[in-house]
Enzyme design. Structure first.
Site, short mmCIF file in Angstrom:
data_model
loop_
_atom_site.label_atom_id
_atom_site.label_comp_id
_atom_site.label_asym_id
_atom_site.label_seq_id
_atom_site.Cartn_x
_atom_site.Cartn_y
_atom_site.Cartn_z
N GLU A 1 40.99 33.28 33.16
CA GLU A 1 41.50 34.47 33.87
C GLU A 1 43.02 34.56 33.76
OE1 GLU A 1 39.64 35.27 37.67
OE2 GLU A 1 41.40 36.40 38.31
N LYS B 1 37.04 33.04 46.58
CA LYS B 1 36.93 33.10 45.11
C LYS B 1 38.31 32.84 44.51
CE LYS B 1 36.88 35.17 40.91
NZ LYS B 1 38.03 35.40 40.04
N ASP C 1 32.47 18.28 37.84
CA ASP C 1 31.34 19.21 37.90
C ASP C 1 31.70 20.38 38.82
OD1 ASP C 1 28.96 20.49 38.47
OD2 ASP C 1 27.79 18.65 38.64
N HIS D 1 48.56 41.18 37.81
CA HIS D 1 47.33 40.97 37.05
C HIS D 1 47.40 41.71 35.72
CE1 HIS D 1 43.18 39.70 36.91
NE2 HIS D 1 42.91 40.86 36.33
#
Ligand code: MEV
Length: 438
Positions: free
Chosen positions: A85, A280, A296, A393
């Site tokens: 991202e 998130k 993991d 962004h």
């Protein structure tokens, strides 16, 4: 319809690709080229990657980035991050830089216990099962000594086994609820091996237990597996500074900034729709470190989200307060991480990532990872309450759009300069590319 294939895993890599190209890509040679372009020319390294898992036909790259300037407990770190991202690494670096002149991040590992369970059915008197468990508990623990001896040398092992009655939830359902200390290993294999040993020993001992009836002797093991819910493998990280040291602009004074920030966190605490996105963003930082260090991320994700809803409602993993003119921001979450075993010595980039962090213990890695999550959340909220998220962004996403349109180096240079002073949106970027090409 694609035909059923049997014995696919036994085919050679090139035969697997042939099958795939024939049945899914109408024999398109470009698909083969795409797959083989990503093969490593070092055959040994390629074989290593092929053998990590089954049916490997190529490598899937993620950018391996670093975020410098993290001051954590007065030591400086450059944090490795594997993530695609666009704005995540830039955001982490920005937050690191901001906090390094304000005391940096402080961290603490609260607990390091992991859990595994043997789930079984028992039909009979609960008191008899309790007596049986009491009688064999020490033997049960000792039965795993071959598995635990190396872990014990490193300071870990089995911490406890409890018998848990779950019959109010499901008829005849009981558990051996086992806790482990796995030191620097994530410990999944160790825990699962211990659990399978407990299950077979427990069942075999029950068969000859004198005080059991015939039915009670027949304990029915359903499954033995570790839990990724690790609320006792917890770490916190925090930052704080006098309010006057927070950003101060013509639109927002420092105190307004602090209040708006705290409000944004309150909203994430109260409103699950916001909490999920808020968390998130935290996981953007956490997963990137977890992946880079060969851990993991699915285990960490499920454990973190379960912890976020431990009180019956999904909520924020971070907290922000203002007290006595001081702004404080902190995170608390479970992180079951390892710095030995698994991919840690196998994957060359994982090894390098751990070296970059000074070959940390699992506890130290928990702290660094929690900091990456907190930094990410700080950067996200900072943008959300000031410029909005799209400005930063889209600046980072610009390169992706330019690449989509196969922009040349000269076009990239020109458009990057242009969008330094103009707001980038997808349409605006496309418009400018087209204009340049006319
Ligand atoms: C985007 O990947 C993450 C954010 O949406 C997180 C947030 O809203 O806090 C920016």
């Amino acid at each position: 319809m694609t035909p059923i294939v049997s014995g696919f895993s036994k085919l050679s890599k090139s035969d697997k690709i042939k099958w795939l190209i024939k049945h899914h890509f109408q024999n398109d040679q470009n698909a083969i080229n795409t797959l083989t372009t990503y093969w490593n020319s070092d055959n040994k390294l390629q074989q290593l990657h092929d053998e990590f898992t089954e049916n490997t036909i190529s490598n899937y790259y993620l950018p391996f980035s670093v975020a410098p300037n993290f001051l954590i407990n007065n030591l400086r770190y450059t944090i490795p991050m594997a993530i695609e991202e666009s704005s995540v690494v830039a955001a982490a670096s920005k937050a690191a830089k901001f906090w390094q002149t304000r005391g940096g991040f402080k961290t603490q590992v609260i607990s390091t216990l992991k859990v595994g369970q043997v789930h079984f059915n028992y039909r009979g008197k609960k008191e008899n099962l309790e007596s049986f468990f009491k009688d064999i508990k020490s033997e049960l623990i000792a039965s795993a000594s071959q598995i635990t001896k190396n872990m014990e040398k490193r300071g870990g092992g089995i911490v406890d086994i409890e018998l848990r009655d779950k019959t109010t939830e499901i008829d005849h359902y009981y558990q051996l609820h086992c806790t482990f200390q796995t030191v620097d290993a994530m410990g999944a294999n160790f825990i699962n091996s211990c659990l399978e040993q407990f299950a077979s020993f427990f069942k075999s001992k029950a068969v000859s237990y004198q005080d059991f009836s015939k039915e009670e002797q027949n304990i029915d093991i359903i499954m033995s597996i570790l839990s990724n819910y690790v609320p006792d493998c917890l770490v916190t990280a925090s930052v704080s500074c006098p309010i006057k040291d927070l950003p101060n602009t013509s639109e927002l004074s420092s105190i307004e900034y602090a209040e708006k920030f705290v409000r944004a966190v309150q909203i994430a605490k109260a409103e699950p729709y916001r909490a999920v996105t808020h968390n998130k963003g935290i996981m953007n930082g956490i997963d990137a470190v977890v992946l880079a260090t060969g851990n993991d991320f699915r285990a960490v994700e499920s454990g973190a989200h379960a912890y976020a809803s431990k009180d019956g409602k999904y909520t924020s993993l971070t907290d922000a307060t203002i007290k006595n003119d001081v702004f404080s921001f902190s995170i608390k979450l479970p992180l079951a991480l390892g710095t030995v075993g698994g991919l840690t010595t196998l994957h060359p980039l994982v090894k390098l990532a751990l070296q970059l962090l000074g070959n940390p213990s699992a506890k130290k890695l928990m702290e660094i990872t929690a900091v990456a999550g907190l930094a990410q959340n700080f950067a996200a909220i900072n943008s959300l309450i000031t410029t909005g998220i799209q400005q930063g962004h889209m600046k980072m996403h610009l390169m992706n759009i330019l690449n989509q349109f196969n922009a040349t180096e000269d076009e990239k240079k020109e458009l990057i300069t242009y969008f330094k002073t103009n707001t980038a949106t997808h349409n605006k970027v496309v418009e400018q590319i087209e204009k340049l090409r006319k």
